[in-house]
Design a protein around this motif. Structure first.
Motif, PDB file in Angstrom:
ATOM      1  N   ARG B 418     -17.502-112.253  46.558  1.00 12.72           N
ATOM      2  CA  ARG B 418     -17.649-113.165  47.697  1.00 12.72           C
ATOM      3  C   ARG B 418     -16.304-113.852  47.858  1.00 12.72           C
ATOM      4  O   ARG B 418     -15.679-114.241  46.877  1.00 12.72           O
ATOM      5  CB  ARG B 418     -18.704-114.237  47.433  1.00 12.72           C
ATOM      6  CG  ARG B 418     -20.049-113.762  46.890  1.00 12.72           C
ATOM      7  CD  ARG B 418     -20.714-112.768  47.800  1.00 12.72           C
ATOM      8  NE  ARG B 418     -22.152-112.677  47.557  1.00 12.72           N
ATOM      9  CZ  ARG B 418     -22.733-111.620  47.038  1.00 12.72           C
ATOM     10  NH1 ARG B 418     -22.010-110.580  46.651  1.00 12.72           N
ATOM     11  NH2 ARG B 418     -24.050-111.576  46.907  1.00 12.72           N
ATOM     12  N   SER B 419     -15.895-113.980  49.071  1.00 16.82           N
ATOM     13  CA  SER B 419     -14.662-114.735  49.247  1.00 16.82           C
ATOM     14  C   SER B 419     -14.982-115.956  50.081  1.00 16.82           C
ATOM     15  O   SER B 419     -15.957-115.986  50.810  1.00 16.82           O
ATOM     16  CB  SER B 419     -13.601-113.878  49.928  1.00 16.82           C
ATOM     17  OG  SER B 419     -14.097-113.372  51.135  1.00 16.82           O
ATOM     18  N   GLU B 420     -14.142-116.947  49.962  1.00 16.91           N
ATOM     19  CA  GLU B 420     -14.373-118.156  50.735  1.00 16.91           C
ATOM     20  C   GLU B 420     -14.043-117.867  52.185  1.00 16.91           C
ATOM     21  O   GLU B 420     -13.100-117.178  52.493  1.00 16.91           O
ATOM     22  CB  GLU B 420     -13.502-119.285  50.196  1.00 16.91           C
ATOM     23  CG  GLU B 420     -14.029-119.785  48.861  1.00 16.91           C
ATOM     24  CD  GLU B 420     -13.066-120.731  48.191  1.00 16.91           C
ATOM     25  OE1 GLU B 420     -12.320-121.416  48.900  1.00 16.91           O
ATOM     26  OE2 GLU B 420     -13.083-120.763  46.953  1.00 16.91           O
ATOM     27  N   GLY B 421     -14.832-118.406  53.054  1.00 19.01           N
ATOM     28  CA  GLY B 421     -14.598-118.148  54.469  1.00 19.01           C
ATOM     29  C   GLY B 421     -15.072-116.762  54.836  1.00 19.01           C
ATOM     30  O   GLY B 421     -16.182-116.370  54.509  1.00 19.01           O
ATOM     31  N   LYS B 422     -14.193-116.009  55.465  1.00 19.79           N
ATOM     32  CA  LYS B 422     -14.563-114.698  55.992  1.00 19.79           C
ATOM     33  C   LYS B 422     -14.810-113.716  54.840  1.00 19.79           C
ATOM     34  O   LYS B 422     -13.999-113.574  53.937  1.00 19.79           O
ATOM     35  CB  LYS B 422     -13.399-114.195  56.852  1.00 19.79           C
ATOM     36  CG  LYS B 422     -13.795-113.171  57.879  1.00 19.79           C
ATOM     37  CD  LYS B 422     -12.587-112.892  58.776  1.00 19.79           C
ATOM     38  CE  LYS B 422     -12.887-111.933  59.893  1.00 19.79           C
ATOM     39  NZ  LYS B 422     -13.354-110.639  59.512  1.00 19.79           N
ATOM     40  N   ALA B 423     -15.958-113.066  54.892  1.00 20.20           N
ATOM     41  CA  ALA B 423     -16.297-112.131  53.830  1.00 20.20           C
ATOM     42  C   ALA B 423     -15.355-110.940  53.865  1.00 20.20           C
ATOM     43  O   ALA B 423     -14.944-110.476  54.922  1.00 20.20           O
ATOM     44  CB  ALA B 423     -17.730-111.660  54.000  1.00 20.20           C
ATOM     45  N   LYS B 424     -15.039-110.452  52.691  1.00 24.46           N
ATOM     46  CA  LYS B 424     -14.201-109.260  52.617  1.00 24.46           C
ATOM     47  C   LYS B 424     -15.122-108.051  52.639  1.00 24.46           C
ATOM     48  O   LYS B 424     -15.947-107.866  51.765  1.00 24.46           O
ATOM     49  CB  LYS B 424     -13.391-109.295  51.319  1.00 24.46           C
ATOM     50  CG  LYS B 424     -12.362-108.183  51.229  1.00 24.46           C
ATOM     51  CD  LYS B 424     -11.449-108.453  50.030  1.00 24.46           C
ATOM     52  CE  LYS B 424     -10.582-107.266  49.693  1.00 24.46           C
ATOM     53  NZ  LYS B 424      -9.738-106.802  50.777  1.00 24.46           N
ATOM     54  N   ARG B 425     -15.023-107.271  53.688  1.00 26.73           N
ATOM     55  CA  ARG B 425     -15.944-106.162  53.888  1.00 26.73           C
ATOM     56  C   ARG B 425     -15.326-104.807  53.620  1.00 26.73           C
ATOM     57  O   ARG B 425     -16.009-103.794  53.681  1.00 26.73           O
ATOM     58  CB  ARG B 425     -16.444-106.165  55.336  1.00 26.73           C
ATOM     59  CG  ARG B 425     -17.213-107.404  55.734  1.00 26.73           C
ATOM     60  CD  ARG B 425     -18.375-107.630  54.831  1.00 26.73           C
ATOM     61  NE  ARG B 425     -19.333-108.565  55.394  1.00 26.73           N
ATOM     62  CZ  ARG B 425     -20.344-109.060  54.709  1.00 26.73           C
ATOM     63  NH1 ARG B 425     -20.524-108.725  53.447  1.00 26.73           N
ATOM     64  NH2 ARG B 425     -21.187-109.893  55.281  1.00 26.73           N
ATOM     65  N   VAL B 426     -14.032-104.785  53.394  1.00 19.31           N
ATOM     66  CA  VAL B 426     -13.355-103.492  53.297  1.00 19.31           C
ATOM     67  C   VAL B 426     -12.391-103.476  52.125  1.00 19.31           C
ATOM     68  O   VAL B 426     -11.651-104.423  51.906  1.00 19.31           O
ATOM     69  CB  VAL B 426     -12.558-103.213  54.597  1.00 19.31           C
ATOM     70  CG1 VAL B 426     -11.709-101.960  54.440  1.00 19.31           C
ATOM     71  CG2 VAL B 426     -13.493-103.065  55.790  1.00 19.31           C
ATOM     72  N   VAL B 427     -12.441-102.409  51.365  1.00 17.63           N
ATOM     73  CA  VAL B 427     -11.389-102.142  50.388  1.00 17.63           C
ATOM     74  C   VAL B 427     -10.800-100.793  50.774  1.00 17.63           C
ATOM     75  O   VAL B 427     -11.491 -99.775  50.724  1.00 17.63           O
ATOM     76  CB  VAL B 427     -11.942-102.111  48.949  1.00 17.63           C
ATOM     77  CG1 VAL B 427     -10.873-101.633  47.977  1.00 17.63           C
ATOM     78  CG2 VAL B 427     -12.443-103.487  48.550  1.00 17.63           C
ATOM     79  N   ASP B 428      -9.562-100.814  51.212  1.00 23.21           N
ATOM     80  CA  ASP B 428      -8.934 -99.569  51.654  1.00 23.21           C
ATOM     81  C   ASP B 428      -7.961 -99.129  50.566  1.00 23.21           C
ATOM     82  O   ASP B 428      -6.919 -99.729  50.373  1.00 23.21           O
ATOM     83  CB  ASP B 428      -8.197 -99.800  52.976  1.00 23.21           C
ATOM     84  CG  ASP B 428      -7.929 -98.492  53.697  1.00 23.21           C
ATOM     85  OD1 ASP B 428      -7.887 -97.443  53.022  1.00 23.21           O
ATOM     86  OD2 ASP B 428      -7.762 -98.520  54.928  1.00 23.21           O
ATOM     87  N   ARG B 429      -8.352 -98.079  49.861  1.00 21.02           N
ATOM     88  CA  ARG B 429      -7.523 -97.626  48.744  1.00 21.02           C
ATOM     89  C   ARG B 429      -6.617 -96.466  49.134  1.00 21.02           C
ATOM     90  O   ARG B 429      -5.975 -95.868  48.295  1.00 21.02           O
ATOM     91  CB  ARG B 429      -8.411 -97.150  47.592  1.00 21.02           C
ATOM     92  CG  ARG B 429      -9.264 -98.220  46.969  1.00 21.02           C
ATOM     93  CD  ARG B 429     -10.151 -97.531  45.943  1.00 21.02           C
ATOM     94  NE  ARG B 429     -10.999 -98.475  45.235  1.00 21.02           N
ATOM     95  CZ  ARG B 429     -12.119 -98.110  44.632  1.00 21.02           C
ATOM     96  NH1 ARG B 429     -12.508 -96.855  44.660  1.00 21.02           N
ATOM     97  NH2 ARG B 429     -12.854 -99.005  43.999  1.00 21.02           N
ATOM     98  N   ARG B 430      -6.646 -96.128  50.420  1.00 23.74           N
ATOM     99  CA  ARG B 430      -5.850 -94.971  50.844  1.00 23.74           C
ATOM    100  C   ARG B 430      -4.374 -95.265  50.686  1.00 23.74           C
ATOM    101  O   ARG B 430      -3.897 -96.299  51.101  1.00 23.74           O
ATOM    102  CB  ARG B 430      -6.137 -94.646  52.320  1.00 23.74           C
ATOM    103  CG  ARG B 430      -7.466 -94.014  52.525  1.00 23.74           C
ATOM    104  CD  ARG B 430      -7.716 -93.781  53.974  1.00 23.74           C
ATOM    105  NE  ARG B 430      -7.907 -95.040  54.705  1.00 23.74           N
ATOM    106  CZ  ARG B 430      -8.346 -95.099  55.952  1.00 23.74           C
ATOM    107  NH1 ARG B 430      -8.593 -93.998  56.612  1.00 23.74           N
ATOM    108  NH2 ARG B 430      -8.505 -96.259  56.545  1.00 23.74           N
ATOM    109  N   GLN B 431      -3.683 -94.337  50.095  1.00 20.05           N
ATOM    110  CA  GLN B 431      -2.230 -94.444  50.064  1.00 20.05           C
ATOM    111  C   GLN B 431      -1.725 -93.465  51.089  1.00 20.05           C
ATOM    112  O   GLN B 431      -1.734 -92.267  50.884  1.00 20.05           O
ATOM    113  CB  GLN B 431      -1.709 -94.112  48.676  1.00 20.05           C
ATOM    114  CG  GLN B 431      -2.099 -95.197  47.691  1.00 20.05           C
ATOM    115  CD  GLN B 431      -1.433 -95.019  46.364  1.00 20.05           C
ATOM    116  OE1 GLN B 431      -1.177 -93.910  45.942  1.00 20.05           O
ATOM    117  NE2 GLN B 431      -1.150 -96.127  45.710  1.00 20.05           N
ATOM    118  N   ILE B 432      -1.335 -94.016  52.227  1.00 23.32           N
ATOM    119  CA  ILE B 432      -1.019 -93.132  53.350  1.00 23.32           C
ATOM    120  C   ILE B 432       0.465 -92.780  53.341  1.00 23.32           C
ATOM    121  O   ILE B 432       1.309 -93.576  53.147  1.00 23.32           O
ATOM    122  CB  ILE B 432      -1.438 -93.804  54.680  1.00 23.32           C
ATOM    123  CG1 ILE B 432      -2.970 -93.930  54.682  1.00 23.32           C
ATOM    124  CG2 ILE B 432      -0.977 -92.989  55.854  1.00 23.32           C
ATOM    125  CD1 ILE B 432      -3.529 -94.734  55.827  1.00 23.32           C
TER     126      ILE B 432
END
Lengths: 143, 432
Positions: B418-432
């Motif tokens: 849970r993060s304060e304020g806006k929830a963190k909905r994405v973890v982008d692990r792509r190394q582009i």
């Protein structure tokens, strides 16, 4: 004639089962029987304990996803064909078993088998009609 | 080499005069034909006659994706439906897509701009263009298709997927230009290698790769593995589709075709227009579109404008690689995905607010989406069958809403940070 089983959702991560048992131990709750059903990602831990209501509460407070389910505990004669006889009764009554697991009693020679069926009351009636002993919750918790 | 030398190399003065003339016509058209714009302009005290210079553009209100949704499906069209010859659509957050329309003139303009773009990559009518962008409501496939035909090239309309067949056709037909998403091209390269294909012996000379973010690192990989020149193409269905901007062989950013689109870069937080070379959100005004003109459309794409003259001779400014988004949209396998789409599915399944996380990874050059869902008590069952059934139903529903497959992973409560304020909905692990 029903026994309250506590089920817990567990991710397949190391230490989760240890944590459950620690919470129970810290709260003086004794585990009577335990079984785990697992898949690639998660497992469901099923417990028969001496104080299911308290177990449910403390696990929930510890942040686990917990549910309490009614199951039946049947005494099965500890000899070849003992379980087969019980299963035949359920089959005859057209009752599907969701899952089952067994444990041994300390005092007697009989094994206890825990059944989870959809139609609990019908299963109890069918088993009793054939003279199979079903243990009450109090009996099981006090084992 | 140019497709339309006059348009591509006109002086800045000529270009700006043309832009102003076309901007005025567009403003008049939307004021007359689109109630949404007339109302917006009226509220701000703007009349078509208020637009006297290109600078006046910044007095106009922005158009957002939400405006498109609010006017679903055809509310922003500026011509009667009898003049609309085609519609395309992009995925929408709540199941409703954003719909765009084209007159025959719009389709012709689009084909012209794609032909220009193909020539940027050195294409001629002697080329065989294997078009592996998806055909359908998505603009990639048909957009490239008509442009390649306009150029006079031979088009192989193979669409996406079926990699074995793609590679077979590539060999048998002597494909010289490949058009698809960069990640799919890399996937093809690796599948080809496994099959023992030697791309160095194949006539492939250029790849036109877009519809998702990629990097210089990927460019090197693509060029090395496929033995071609890899170029970036930019577009979005709201504005037209692919071919809004295209990289030339100088590989210094994408020329945005300014005789049809006016680009601005704004600060996404304040909406203030930023000077050239500063990074911010790209805003585009269409100045020739008939069916679906857009005024100051906020693309949400983060980039910057490079106004330096390009040694290719084209005078149209360049936008740099898209480095991110000013909203939470993800592009996965070329498909736009918003976390709120996943949320709407989860809300259908449970009565409480769900905790979830989108985990994006790139494995074997293909984007993988995993959706972690915390198992709330009301979703939990003590039988495996029911939980697996829940996973299955979630997966199917999510696939039908997002248009791509995702793996659903049930996790324990309170395990998603849970993060304060806006929830963190994405973890982008792509190394582009």
């Amino acid at each position: 004639m029903k026994v309250k089983q506590i089920s817990i959702f567990l991710e397949n991560k190391s230490g989760r089962l240890a944590q459950v048992t620690r919470v129970l131990g810290d709260n003086g709750i004794n585990i009577r029987a335990l079984a785990i059903a697992d898949t690639t990602d998660f497992g469901i831990l099923r417990l028969i304990v001496n104080d299911p209501d308290r177990a449910y509460r403390v696990l929930k407070e510890a942040g686990f996803t917990v549910s309490a389910t009614d199951v039946i505990a049947v005494e099965v004669v500890d000899k070849p064909g003992g379980l087969a006889g019980v299963l035949a009764v359920l089959q005859e009554a057209n009752l599907n078993i969701e899952y089952l697991y067994a444990f041994l009693q300390k005092a007697s020679k009989a094994a206890l088998v825990v059944f989870r069926v959809e139609q609990l009351d019908e299963a109890i009636a069918a088993l009793q009609a054939k003279g199979i002993r079903i243990l009450s919750g109090e009996e099981v918790y006090a084992l | 080499m140019y497709w339309d030398r006059e348009c591509e190399t006109m002086s800045r003065e000529q270009l700006e005069a043309l832009q102003l003339e076309r901007l005025k016509l567009t403003i008049e058209r939307v004021y007359r034909n689109v109630p949404f714009y007339r109302q917006r302009f009226t509220e701000m005290g703007i009349k078509p006659s208020s637009i006297r210079s290109l600078e006046d553009l910044r007095r106009l209100p922005f158009t957002t994706k939400q405006d498109l949704r609010d006017n679903y499906p055809f509310g922003l069209f500026a011509v009667p439906m009898s003049d609309v010859v085609r519609v395309h659509a992009s995925s929408g957050t709540t199941g409703k897509p954003t719909v765009v329309g084209y007159t025959q003139n719009d389709i012709d303009t689009w084909a012209e701009l794609i032909a220009r773009s193909l020539v940027c990559a050195g294409a001629t009518k002697f080329d065989v263009v294997q078009n592996a962008y998806g055909y359908g409501l998505f603009t990639g496939g048909l957009g490239l298709h008509f442009g390649a035909e306009r150029l006079g090239a031979t088009v192989v309309p193979v669409s996406g997927g079926n990699t074995q067949r793609q590679l077979m056709l590539m060999q048998d037909f002597g494909t010289t230009i490949l058009t698809c998403t960069p990640s799919y091209a890399l996937y093809m390269a690796e599948e080809g290698q496994k099959m023992g294909l030697d791309f160095k012996k194949m006539p492939l000379k250029a790849g036109i790769f877009g519809a998702e973010p990629w990097s210089e690192r990927m460019r090197r990989q693509l060029e090395e593995k496929l033995d071609l020149m890899a170029l970036d193409i930019y577009g979005l269905s709201e504005i037209m589709g692919p071919g809004v901007a295209m990289e030339c062989a100088e590989k210094q950013g994408m020329h945005i075709w300014e005789d049809h689109f006016i680009p601005e870069i704004i600060d996404p937080a304040t909406g203030e227009v930023l000077p050239p070379r500063e990074e911010g959100e790209l805003v585009i005004t269409t100045i020739t579109k008939e069916a679906f003109p857009l005024i100051r459309y906020r693309t949400r794409d983060i980039t910057r404008i490079d106004p330096e003259p390009c040694s290719c001779g084209r005078t149209h400014v360049r936008i740099k690689r898209i480095t991110g988004r000013s909203d939470d949209m993800l592009i996965i396998r070329g498909v736009n995905v918003f976390p709120s789409q996943v949320e709407s599915v989860l809300l259908e399944f449970g009565e409480t607010e769900p905790h979830y996380l989108l985990v994006v990874d790139r494995k074997a050059n293909l984007d993988q989406l995993e959706i972690w869902v915390e198992v709330a008590e009301h979703m939990f069952s003590d039988t495996v069958r029911k939980l697996e059934d829940l996973e299955h139903r979630l997966r199917e529903r999510i696939e039908s809403v997002l248009g791509i497959s995702a793996r659903v992973k049930l996790v324990e409560p309170n395990t998603i940070p849970r993060s304060e304020g806006k929830a963190k909905r994405v973890v982008d692990r792509r190394q582009i």
